[in-house]
Design a protein around this motif. Sequence first.
Motif, PDB file in Angstrom:
ATOM      1  N   UNK A  85      16.114 -10.555 -42.859  1.00 47.54           N
ATOM      2  CA  UNK A  85      17.391  -9.877 -43.061  1.00 47.54           C
ATOM      3  C   UNK A  85      17.279  -8.980 -44.286  1.00 47.54           C
ATOM      4  N   UNK A  86      17.663  -7.719 -44.146  1.00 46.75           N
ATOM      5  CA  UNK A  86      17.463  -6.739 -45.221  1.00 46.75           C
ATOM      6  C   UNK A  86      18.745  -5.948 -45.460  1.00 46.75           C
ATOM      7  N   UNK A  87      18.779  -5.306 -46.615  1.00 52.92           N
ATOM      8  CA  UNK A  87      19.897  -4.438 -46.973  1.00 52.92           C
ATOM      9  C   UNK A  87      19.343  -3.292 -47.810  1.00 52.92           C
ATOM     10  N   UNK A  88      19.971  -2.122 -47.720  1.00 58.19           N
ATOM     11  CA  UNK A  88      19.497  -0.985 -48.494  1.00 58.19           C
ATOM     12  C   UNK A  88      20.375   0.231 -48.281  1.00 58.19           C
ATOM     13  N   UNK A  89      20.021   1.314 -48.969  1.00 55.75           N
ATOM     14  CA  UNK A  89      20.751   2.581 -48.867  1.00 55.75           C
ATOM     15  C   UNK A  89      19.783   3.635 -48.344  1.00 55.75           C
ATOM     16  N   UNK A  90      20.137   4.288 -47.256  1.00 49.41           N
ATOM     17  CA  UNK A  90      19.276   5.324 -46.688  1.00 49.41           C
ATOM     18  C   UNK A  90      19.166   6.496 -47.662  1.00 49.41           C
ATOM     19  N   UNK A  91      18.001   7.132 -47.748  1.00 52.45           N
ATOM     20  CA  UNK A  91      17.857   8.274 -48.665  1.00 52.45           C
ATOM     21  C   UNK A  91      18.697   9.464 -48.216  1.00 52.45           C
ATOM     22  N   UNK A  94      17.551  11.280 -45.040  1.00 53.55           N
ATOM     23  CA  UNK A  94      17.280  10.450 -43.866  1.00 53.55           C
ATOM     24  C   UNK A  94      17.747  11.158 -42.593  1.00 53.55           C
ATOM     25  N   UNK A  95      16.918  11.182 -41.532  1.00 55.31           N
ATOM     26  CA  UNK A  95      17.346  11.800 -40.268  1.00 55.31           C
ATOM     27  C   UNK A  95      18.253  10.898 -39.450  1.00 55.31           C
ATOM     28  N   UNK A  96      18.345   9.614 -39.821  1.00 55.63           N
ATOM     29  CA  UNK A  96      19.085   8.636 -39.026  1.00 55.63           C
ATOM     30  C   UNK A  96      20.467   8.373 -39.607  1.00 55.63           C
ATOM     31  N   UNK A  97      21.417   8.162 -38.719  1.00 53.18           N
ATOM     32  CA  UNK A  97      22.742   7.694 -39.121  1.00 53.18           C
ATOM     33  C   UNK A  97      22.698   6.176 -39.210  1.00 53.18           C
ATOM     34  N   UNK A 105      13.296   3.131 -41.439  1.00 53.39           N
ATOM     35  CA  UNK A 105      13.485   3.406 -42.867  1.00 53.39           C
ATOM     36  C   UNK A 105      12.256   2.947 -43.631  1.00 53.39           C
ATOM     37  N   UNK A 106      11.899   3.672 -44.673  1.00 53.49           N
ATOM     38  CA  UNK A 106      10.767   3.293 -45.511  1.00 53.49           C
ATOM     39  C   UNK A 106      11.049   1.953 -46.186  1.00 53.49           C
ATOM     40  N   UNK A 107      10.030   1.100 -46.253  1.00 56.50           N
ATOM     41  CA  UNK A 107      10.228  -0.239 -46.837  1.00 56.50           C
ATOM     42  C   UNK A 107      10.675  -0.191 -48.291  1.00 56.50           C
ATOM     43  N   UNK A 287      28.102  11.487 -73.939  1.00 59.95           N
ATOM     44  CA  UNK A 287      28.698  11.531 -72.607  1.00 59.95           C
ATOM     45  C   UNK A 287      27.570  11.498 -71.583  1.00 59.95           C
ATOM     46  N   UNK A 288      27.684  10.612 -70.604  1.00 59.63           N
ATOM     47  CA  UNK A 288      26.701  10.534 -69.519  1.00 59.63           C
ATOM     48  C   UNK A 288      27.430  10.712 -68.194  1.00 59.63           C
ATOM     49  N   UNK A 289      26.790  11.423 -67.268  1.00 56.13           N
ATOM     50  CA  UNK A 289      27.374  11.648 -65.952  1.00 56.13           C
ATOM     51  C   UNK A 289      26.805  10.643 -64.971  1.00 56.13           C
ATOM     52  N   UNK A 290      27.702   9.958 -64.269  1.00 52.98           N
ATOM     53  CA  UNK A 290      27.290   8.921 -63.327  1.00 52.98           C
ATOM     54  C   UNK A 290      27.048   9.546 -61.955  1.00 52.98           C
ATOM     55  N   UNK A 291      25.789   9.605 -61.553  1.00 53.45           N
ATOM     56  CA  UNK A 291      25.414  10.108 -60.227  1.00 53.45           C
ATOM     57  C   UNK A 291      24.556   9.042 -59.545  1.00 53.45           C
ATOM     58  N   UNK A 292      25.158   8.190 -58.700  1.00 52.70           N
ATOM     59  CA  UNK A 292      24.387   7.106 -58.085  1.00 52.70           C
ATOM     60  C   UNK A 292      23.306   7.590 -57.128  1.00 52.70           C
ATOM     61  N   UNK A 293      23.395   8.854 -56.694  1.00 49.95           N
ATOM     62  CA  UNK A 293      22.404   9.377 -55.753  1.00 49.95           C
ATOM     63  C   UNK A 293      21.061   9.666 -56.421  1.00 49.95           C
ATOM     64  N   UNK A 294      21.028   9.630 -57.743  1.00 50.54           N
ATOM     65  CA  UNK A 294      19.797  10.006 -58.441  1.00 50.54           C
ATOM     66  C   UNK A 294      18.648   9.058 -58.094  1.00 50.54           C
ATOM     67  N   UNK A 295      18.964   7.805 -57.736  1.00 47.15           N
ATOM     68  CA  UNK A 295      17.911   6.841 -57.420  1.00 47.15           C
ATOM     69  C   UNK A 295      17.180   7.199 -56.134  1.00 47.15           C
ATOM     70  N   UNK A 296      17.940   7.615 -55.104  1.00 42.51           N
ATOM     71  CA  UNK A 296      17.302   7.934 -53.828  1.00 42.51           C
ATOM     72  C   UNK A 296      16.889   9.400 -53.745  1.00 42.51           C
ATOM     73  N   UNK A 297      17.400  10.238 -54.656  1.00 44.34           N
ATOM     74  CA  UNK A 297      17.006  11.644 -54.665  1.00 44.34           C
ATOM     75  C   UNK A 297      15.672  11.845 -55.378  1.00 44.34           C
ATOM     76  N   UNK A 298      15.264  10.883 -56.190  1.00 44.25           N
ATOM     77  CA  UNK A 298      14.014  10.980 -56.937  1.00 44.25           C
ATOM     78  C   UNK A 298      13.275   9.649 -56.848  1.00 44.25           C
ATOM     79  N   UNK A 299      11.963   9.719 -56.718  1.00 44.14           N
ATOM     80  CA  UNK A 299      11.165   8.491 -56.621  1.00 44.14           C
ATOM     81  C   UNK A 299      10.545   8.114 -57.971  1.00 44.14           C
TER      82      UNK A 299
END
Length: 353
Positions: A85-91, A94-97, A105-107, A287-299
């Motif tokens: 059983x797994x959980x994660x956030x698609x990049x 990602x081509x998939x919905x 999805x990549x491991x 001041x820091x800007x919170x962008x949660x997408x930065x984790x999946x946008x960059x490796x």
Amino acid sequence: MKGLYCKPGGSEAEPKFVIQETTLPEDLGNHQVRVQVKACGLSPLDLKLLEDVGIQRDLIPVGREVAGVVLQVGSKVSFFQPEDEVVGILPLDSPSSGLCDTIDIDEHYLVQKPEKLSSVCVAGALRDGLCAYTALHTQAHMAAGHTLLVMDGASSFGLMCIQLACYHGVKVLTTSHSPQKHTFLEQLRPSVGVQDPLVARVIPVYNGSSDLLPVVLEETGSLGVDIVIDSGVCLQEEEGPDDVKLLPHKHDIISVLGVGGHWITSHQDLQLDPPDCRLLHLKSASVSFLNPEVWTASSAQQGRYLHILKDIVEKMSAGVLRPQPEEAIPLYEATVAMETVQRHQKKKAVIQL
């Protein structure tokens, strides 16, 4: 199999959400995992962000926070086996919905899901948990003894911040946007350990006049807080919608910061005037800007990202993090649910497959 996709409108037209037929390739990539999706979280699509990072498509996949069961693994996959059983956030690309029955999805975007944690619960709360970790650990460098002010603590994101901060020995203050939310925040208790209130002081901001600055100074001995996390900012003191009136003014946030304090903002278009910058300079605050997408946008920090995801699900399983329960929505209502989320009439939704 069918998935949910977004057709971006023009510059002013609203995006449309459609169900499309899609297929998976026969062969898995070396490091890919084929997952049967059990639940998928829906969050608003940031079309401007996708454009900024160069992702422009006629159909953009919708639904990225997924929980499911591994069906098949690639030849070089080392983290998972079938039936895990797994959980994660698609990049972002990602081509998939996430609303497809089965996705590849990549491991390196997945972690193991604890058995006692429901798929619906973790799919609905994973993004808020990631935002809370990013704000408190990565950006604010939270430590025991710090003082934290969370704006709108009864929101799903605010609740995660409060629970995570209290677990690490941080004194928490928060604001409430209604009498019901005020009562809810005052009654918050940990599920384990000493049953003291999680929040040291709840500050009402729904009654027209905010006592934010005097209350914070009273609670901190006139020193100010070490960390402020907002859920939006009012840039100008003028009349507006009721939800905007509840947002703190940027000068108020800077005023409650202590020396060397950190302000974590989710306001993308924040503009600071020279007097605001001067006050930040005098306090040596940041001041820091919170962008949660930065984790999946960059490796660049993939290992740290996986460690955060693993810690979130473990703390949720142990009861340290208790997200607000989300009612699961059936798949046939996914299009309407996503339209509601995209218009910000609802924070998020969870689809059970």
